[in-house]
Design an enzyme around this catalytic site. Structure first.
Site, short mmCIF file in Angstrom:
data_model
loop_
_atom_site.label_atom_id
_atom_site.label_comp_id
_atom_site.label_asym_id
_atom_site.label_seq_id
_atom_site.Cartn_x
_atom_site.Cartn_y
_atom_site.Cartn_z
CB VAL A 50 -0.95 0.01 1.21
CG1 VAL A 50 -1.75 1.31 1.28
CG2 VAL A 50 -1.91 -1.18 1.16
CB CYS A 51 4.07 2.02 1.73
SG CYS A 51 3.64 1.53 3.43
N PRO A 52 3.77 2.31 -1.43
CG PRO A 52 4.27 0.65 -2.98
CD PRO A 52 4.10 0.88 -1.52
CD GLU A 54 -0.97 5.63 2.34
OE1 GLU A 54 -2.06 5.97 2.81
OE2 GLU A 54 0.01 5.37 3.06
CG LEU A 55 5.64 7.47 0.14
CD1 LEU A 55 4.85 6.50 1.02
CD2 LEU A 55 7.13 7.26 0.35
#
Length: 209
Positions: A50-52, A54-55
């Site tokens: 999920v993190c990439p 968002e970034l």
């Protein structure tokens, strides 16, 4: 957990990667006080799933933040070297190449703890007391910090739940509208819509439209 809203944002000095390719020491949000608002957000770990999304979503909207004079800063419990490697990995290989806003290293986990977003797995004893048993990472916390260094908005998501970057922009717009016009922003307000005076008459007038 006590909220930080209305309080001074916890200060820190930490290693970070800026411009996607430069490791620096002693990065601090103090540099923005008196100059810019800051959207300071936490994410769990580099090289995850999920993190990439968002970034990269924050990067895609970076120009929208910058035209509002708002700095965007990310933070996780990874090292600055992990940040650097992820920033220099192509998107089709799970990386975030092209992200240019600062990524702070919270390897000691003290920044996450001070902002109240440190997550872990817990065991509970018979009296209900919690003991951390997992490797702590940061929840998906986001803090809108004004030019005086005061937290004006925060939201914290559990690890599986990605954020809405447009909502962060909406909150910036709401803060600016209040500061510039003295009007408060009702539910679902967006830039260009009517706000209202913080009086009984103002509420009545707004609701009657």
């Amino acid at each position: 957990m006590q909220t930080l809203v209305g309080k001074k944002a916890p200060s820190f000095h930490a290693n970070a990667v800026i411009n996607g390719n430069q490791i620096i020491e002693g990065f601090s949000l103090d540099q923005f006080v008196g100059k810019q608002e800051v959207v300071f957000f936490f994410y769990p770990l580099d090289f995850t799933f999920v993190c990439p999304t968002e970034l990269i979503a924050f990067q895609d909207k970076l120009a929208d933040f910058e035209k509002r004079n708002v700095a965007v800063v990310g933070c996780s419990v990874d090292s600055e070297y992990s940040h650097f490697a992820w920033l220099n990995t192509e998107k089709n290989k799970g990386g975030i190449q092209g992200v240019t806003y600062p990524l702070v290293s919270d390897l000691s986990k003290t920044i996450s703890e001070n902002y109240g977003v440190l997550a872990s797995e817990y065991d509970y004893d018979a009296e209900g007391n919690a003991t951390s048993t997992g490797a702590p990472v940061a929840y998906r916390g986001l803090f809108l910090i004004d030019k005086n260094g005061i937290v004006r908005h925060s939201v914290i998501n559990d690890l599986p739940l990605g954020r809405n970057v447009d909502e962060a922009i909406r909150m910036v717009d709401a803060l600016h509208h209040f500061e510039e016009n003295g009007e408060v922003c009702p539910a679902n307000w967006t830039q260009g819509k009517d706000a209202m005076k913080a009086t009984a008459e103002g509420v009545a007038e707004y609701l009657s439209k």
